[in-house]
Enzyme design. Structure first.
Site, PDB file in Angstrom:
ATOM      1  CE  LYS A  35      -2.197   1.515   3.741  1.00 42.93           C
ATOM      2  NZ  LYS A  35      -1.902   2.981   3.818  1.00 42.93           N
ATOM      3  CG  ASP A  62      -4.679   4.507   1.266  1.00 41.39           C
ATOM      4  OD1 ASP A  62      -5.853   4.873   1.019  1.00 41.39           O
ATOM      5  OD2 ASP A  62      -4.192   4.490   2.407  1.00 41.39           O
ATOM      6  CE  LYS A  64      -7.796   6.915   3.350  1.00 43.75           C
ATOM      7  NZ  LYS A  64      -6.327   6.641   3.275  1.00 43.75           N
ATOM      8  CG  ASP A  67     -11.337  17.543  -6.857  1.00 44.82           C
ATOM      9  OD1 ASP A  67     -12.172  18.391  -7.248  1.00 44.82           O
ATOM     10  OD2 ASP A  67     -10.165  17.826  -6.578  1.00 44.82           O
ATOM     11  CB  THR A 126     -10.693   3.867  11.296  1.00 40.01           C
ATOM     12  OG1 THR A 126      -9.395   4.324  10.896  1.00 40.01           O
ATOM     13  CG2 THR A 126     -11.128   2.757  10.341  1.00 40.01           C
ATOM     14  NE  ARG A 217       1.483   1.330  13.939  1.00 37.06           N
ATOM     15  CZ  ARG A 217       0.797   2.227  14.639  1.00 37.06           C
ATOM     16  NH1 ARG A 217       1.405   2.937  15.578  1.00 37.06           N
ATOM     17  NH2 ARG A 217      -0.483   2.404  14.412  1.00 37.06           N
TER      18      ARG A 217
END
Length: 243
Positions: A35, A62, A64, A67, A126, A217
């Site tokens: 990603k 990624d 997003k 517009d 999130t 992570r």
């Protein structure tokens, strides 16, 4: 194991081409998709996409997009030309924006063409909660907005959404089994939860109905990242095989 590998997305949350190259090299053979987010792409541009692809993996771009419909559609065509496996837009951009994107991509690369990217929508970030939504004038709770926006994306022709593990069941109820779900917020048992509050293990997320898992992570912070990735793949494969 290849099925699990193609469903594992490593979050390449670094800020240089050199760091990106190091992670692609370390995880070659373990991770099917990397990603690339706003920071890395803004700094390195298409070169980092080419780097990942040269290493034999696919890219989830990624960025997003959110517009006016024409701008998002043209950006989507550029993502298509980059050869990424998947990219995303904000569902809050509305039906017209998403439908225009789908139409433009389909005109160049129709469904069924293996080079056609997976088109994804982000529903509610999130980091947002009910209070966040109220502050911008949305009086419906996150739990209602997420499946509502997922269904809007599906109706516009979008292939799937990015959603937390806890939202998968509601999206499946609204959109059915064929709608793809890419899930962050996944933590194997051997990794700390860090700042994630609502998480599932990789096996739990797949059994709940997720199609792809975004993991950062738990791999990057491990003493042996390649070994951590293999452990995650083992758990994913077991879930996919129903064991």
């Amino acid at each position: 194991m290849n099925d699990a590998k193609q469903r594992l997305i490593f979050a390449l949350d670094v800020d240089s081409l050199e760091d990106a190259r190091s992670w692609v090299s370390q995880l070659q053979g373990q991770v099917g998709v990397f990603k690339i987010g706003k920071q890395l792409f803004t700094r390195c541009g298409p070169e980092v996409v080419n780097l990942v692809q040269a290493g034999g993996a696919d890219v989830f771009l990624d960025l997003k997009y959110h517009d006016i419909p024409n701008t998002v559609a043209m950006a989507g065509l550029e993502a298509l030309r980059l050869g990424v496996r998947m990219f995303n837009v904000h569902a809050l951009g509305g039906f017209e924006m998403m439908a225009r994107l789908v139409a433009e991509v389909d005109a160049v690369c129709p469904r069924g063409n293996p080079k056609r990217p997976i088109l994804l929508a982000v529903t509610i970030l999130t980091s947002s909660n009910d209070e966040t939504l109220r502050a911008i004038g949305i009086d419906r709770p996150v739990a209602e907005m997420v499946p509502r926006l997922a269904k809007l994306a599906q109706d516009a022709g979008i292939d799937g959404v990015v959603a937390s593990p806890k939202e998968v069941a509601a999206i499946r109820a609204a959109c059915g089994l064929d709608f793809l779900i890419v899930t962050p917020g996944v933590r194997p048992d051997f990794a700390p939860q860090d700042d994630q509050k609502r998480v599932m293990t990789p096996g739990e997320a797949l059994r709940t109905g997720a199609d792809y898992l975004v993991i950062g992570r738990p791999i990057s912070a491990a003493k042996d990242p390649a070994k951590a990735a293999r452990m995650i793949l083992d758990e994913m494969q077991a879930a996919l095989e129903g064991s």
